[in-house]
Design a protein around this motif. Structure first.
Motif, PDB file in Angstrom:
ATOM      1  N   LEU A  43       0.848  -1.253   0.091  1.00 27.99           N
ATOM      2  CA  LEU A  43      -0.105  -0.117   0.098  1.00 27.99           C
ATOM      3  C   LEU A  43       0.932   1.323   0.095  1.00 27.99           C
ATOM      4  O   LEU A  43       0.621   2.381  -0.554  1.00 27.99           O
ATOM      5  CB  LEU A  43      -0.938   0.199   1.343  1.00 27.99           C
ATOM      6  N   LYS A  44       1.781   1.294   0.801  1.00 26.63           N
ATOM      7  CA  LYS A  44       2.903   2.273   0.711  1.00 26.63           C
ATOM      8  C   LYS A  44       3.550   2.447  -0.717  1.00 26.63           C
ATOM      9  O   LYS A  44       3.657   3.602  -1.209  1.00 26.63           O
ATOM     10  CB  LYS A  44       3.985   2.212   1.699  1.00 26.63           C
ATOM     11  N   ALA A  45       3.704   1.602  -1.467  1.00 28.04           N
ATOM     12  CA  ALA A  45       4.410   1.502  -2.533  1.00 28.04           C
ATOM     13  C   ALA A  45       3.392   2.060  -3.709  1.00 28.04           C
ATOM     14  O   ALA A  45       3.863   2.584  -4.638  1.00 28.04           O
ATOM     15  CB  ALA A  45       4.928   0.215  -2.976  1.00 28.04           C
ATOM     16  N   GLN A  46       2.324   1.828  -3.609  1.00 26.63           N
ATOM     17  CA  GLN A  46       1.282   2.254  -4.234  1.00 26.63           C
ATOM     18  C   GLN A  46       0.819   3.833  -4.186  1.00 26.63           C
ATOM     19  O   GLN A  46       0.108   4.300  -4.880  1.00 26.63           O
ATOM     20  CB  GLN A  46      -0.096   1.220  -4.394  1.00 26.63           C
ATOM     21  N   GLY A  47       1.405   4.368  -2.949  1.00 26.42           N
ATOM     22  CA  GLY A  47       1.356   5.648  -2.638  1.00 26.42           C
ATOM     23  C   GLY A  47      -0.419   5.858  -1.972  1.00 26.42           C
ATOM     24  O   GLY A  47      -0.467   7.025  -1.645  1.00 26.42           O
ATOM     25  N   PHE A  56       1.610   6.637  12.924  1.00 27.35           N
ATOM     26  CA  PHE A  56       0.475   5.926  12.435  1.00 27.35           C
ATOM     27  C   PHE A  56       0.302   5.992  11.188  1.00 27.35           C
ATOM     28  O   PHE A  56       0.760   7.054  10.491  1.00 27.35           O
ATOM     29  CB  PHE A  56      -0.833   6.598  13.190  1.00 27.35           C
ATOM     30  N   LEU A  57      -0.336   4.929  10.561  1.00 27.34           N
ATOM     31  CA  LEU A  57      -0.420   5.076   8.930  1.00 27.34           C
ATOM     32  C   LEU A  57      -1.714   5.884   8.920  1.00 27.34           C
ATOM     33  O   LEU A  57      -2.859   5.875   9.514  1.00 27.34           O
ATOM     34  CB  LEU A  57      -0.624   3.391   8.652  1.00 27.34           C
ATOM     35  N   GLU A  58      -1.671   6.412   7.514  1.00 25.84           N
ATOM     36  CA  GLU A  58      -2.826   7.215   7.093  1.00 25.84           C
ATOM     37  C   GLU A  58      -2.940   6.979   5.650  1.00 25.84           C
ATOM     38  O   GLU A  58      -1.940   7.128   4.746  1.00 25.84           O
ATOM     39  CB  GLU A  58      -2.411   8.686   7.545  1.00 25.84           C
ATOM     40  N   PHE A  59      -4.137   7.146   5.192  1.00 26.87           N
ATOM     41  CA  PHE A  59      -4.583   7.059   3.636  1.00 26.87           C
ATOM     42  C   PHE A  59      -4.163   8.402   3.074  1.00 26.87           C
ATOM     43  O   PHE A  59      -4.484   9.386   3.723  1.00 26.87           O
ATOM     44  CB  PHE A  59      -5.823   6.550   3.730  1.00 26.87           C
ATOM     45  N   ARG A  60      -3.559   8.188   1.948  1.00 29.52           N
ATOM     46  CA  ARG A  60      -3.343   9.113   1.156  1.00 29.52           C
ATOM     47  C   ARG A  60      -4.218   9.804  -0.006  1.00 29.52           C
ATOM     48  O   ARG A  60      -3.845  10.390  -0.508  1.00 29.52           O
ATOM     49  CB  ARG A  60      -1.806   9.197   0.880  1.00 29.52           C
ATOM     50  N   SER A  61      -5.186   8.851  -0.070  1.00 31.61           N
ATOM     51  CA  SER A  61      -6.234   8.986  -1.267  1.00 31.61           C
ATOM     52  C   SER A  61      -7.668   8.675  -0.937  1.00 31.61           C
ATOM     53  O   SER A  61      -7.746   8.297   0.449  1.00 31.61           O
ATOM     54  CB  SER A  61      -5.766   8.113  -2.579  1.00 31.61           C
ATOM     55  N   LYS A  63      -9.311   6.152  -1.942  1.00 32.29           N
ATOM     56  CA  LYS A  63      -9.442   4.612  -1.919  1.00 32.29           C
ATOM     57  C   LYS A  63      -8.950   4.300  -0.624  1.00 32.29           C
ATOM     58  O   LYS A  63      -7.802   4.824  -0.092  1.00 32.29           O
ATOM     59  CB  LYS A  63      -8.591   4.194  -3.009  1.00 32.29           C
ATOM     60  N   LYS A  64      -9.423   3.400   0.144  1.00 26.95           N
ATOM     61  CA  LYS A  64      -9.043   2.866   1.383  1.00 26.95           C
ATOM     62  C   LYS A  64      -9.043   1.263   1.340  1.00 26.95           C
ATOM     63  O   LYS A  64      -9.715   0.658   2.081  1.00 26.95           O
ATOM     64  CB  LYS A  64      -9.869   3.457   2.441  1.00 26.95           C
ATOM     65  N   PRO A  65      -8.215   0.635   0.371  1.00 22.89           N
ATOM     66  CA  PRO A  65      -8.220  -0.739   0.408  1.00 22.89           C
ATOM     67  C   PRO A  65      -7.714  -1.204   1.732  1.00 22.89           C
ATOM     68  O   PRO A  65      -6.677  -0.513   2.364  1.00 22.89           O
ATOM     69  CB  PRO A  65      -7.426  -1.139  -0.824  1.00 22.89           C
ATOM     70  N   SER A  66      -8.001  -2.234   2.417  1.00 21.41           N
ATOM     71  CA  SER A  66      -7.449  -2.851   3.490  1.00 21.41           C
ATOM     72  C   SER A  66      -7.536  -1.953   4.838  1.00 21.41           C
ATOM     73  O   SER A  66      -6.736  -1.981   5.440  1.00 21.41           O
ATOM     74  CB  SER A  66      -5.875  -3.506   3.477  1.00 21.41           C
ATOM     75  N   ALA A  67      -8.770  -1.245   4.778  1.00 22.32           N
ATOM     76  CA  ALA A  67      -9.004  -0.185   5.860  1.00 22.32           C
ATOM     77  C   ALA A  67      -8.815  -0.959   7.236  1.00 22.32           C
ATOM     78  O   ALA A  67      -8.503  -0.447   8.214  1.00 22.32           O
ATOM     79  CB  ALA A  67     -10.200   0.477   5.873  1.00 22.32           C
ATOM     80  N   ASP A  68      -9.351  -2.242   7.274  1.00 20.05           N
ATOM     81  CA  ASP A  68      -9.539  -3.078   8.513  1.00 20.05           C
ATOM     82  C   ASP A  68      -8.045  -3.274   9.059  1.00 20.05           C
ATOM     83  O   ASP A  68      -7.599  -3.227  10.210  1.00 20.05           O
ATOM     84  CB  ASP A  68     -10.370  -4.158   8.444  1.00 20.05           C
ATOM     85  N   LEU A  69      -7.236  -3.803   7.993  1.00 14.91           N
ATOM     86  CA  LEU A  69      -5.672  -4.007   8.168  1.00 14.91           C
ATOM     87  C   LEU A  69      -4.957  -2.594   8.851  1.00 14.91           C
ATOM     88  O   LEU A  69      -4.143  -2.820   9.718  1.00 14.91           O
ATOM     89  CB  LEU A  69      -5.077  -4.591   7.289  1.00 14.91           C
ATOM     90  N   ILE A  70      -5.151  -1.490   8.182  1.00 11.85           N
ATOM     91  CA  ILE A  70      -4.529  -0.461   8.648  1.00 11.85           C
ATOM     92  C   ILE A  70      -4.990   0.045  10.112  1.00 11.85           C
ATOM     93  O   ILE A  70      -4.216   0.456  10.935  1.00 11.85           O
ATOM     94  CB  ILE A  70      -4.897   0.585   7.581  1.00 11.85           C
ATOM     95  N   ASN A  71      -6.487  -0.071  10.365  1.00 11.23           N
ATOM     96  CA  ASN A  71      -6.937   0.351  11.597  1.00 11.23           C
ATOM     97  C   ASN A  71      -6.341  -0.617  12.674  1.00 11.23           C
ATOM     98  O   ASN A  71      -5.990  -0.098  13.659  1.00 11.23           O
ATOM     99  CB  ASN A  71      -8.265   0.133  11.400  1.00 11.23           C
TER     100      ASN A  71
END
Length: 123
Positions: A43-47, A56-61, A63-71
């Motif tokens: 997800l980081k490589a895809q930006g 903490f991790l934060e979405f940059r777009s 799109k929020k794929p794998s939101a449960d995993l990030i949470n």
């Protein structure tokens, strides 16, 4: 003062290692974090995800794929920061900010990083 500034990240890292070694609960957190790492790195490589200035991790777009995993990752990071804070007589926020600086130094080029002043940039 300069030497003390450099010792803080080292002490926090050592505290995290000691926390992981001494606690069965911590081993569970460590295992979960390691299992999520391939998806997070992708997800980081895809930006799509970046590292904020609070550790903490934060979405940059939008799109929020794998939101449960990030949470789940952010929740585990919060638990680790709390445990380190107790041992260091610090706040979880300070631990997170210090960890954010460590993460930013080690991230791969192209990863979104939030600077201490709140600005986002690609490393």
């Amino acid at each position: 003062m300069r030497k003390i500034k450099h010792l803080i990240p080292i002490l926090l890292t050592l505290s995290f290692v000691m926390f992981c070694v001494q606690s069965g609960f911590a081993q569970g957190i460590k295992d979960r974090m390691l299992s999520r790492l391939p998806v997070i790195n992708e997800l980081k490589a895809q930006g799509l995800v970046g590292e904020n200035n609070q550790g903490f991790l934060e979405f940059r777009s939008g799109k929020k794929p794998s939101a449960d995993l990030i949470n789940a990752e952010n929740s585990d990071r919060q638990e680790v920061y709390k445990a380190i804070a107790v041992r260091q007589n610090a706040t979880p926020a300070l631990v997170g900010q210090t960890r954010a600086a460590q993460i930013a130094e080690k991230e791969a080029p192209g990863t979104w990083i939030q600077s201490p002043d709140g600005a986002w940039k690609k490393k």
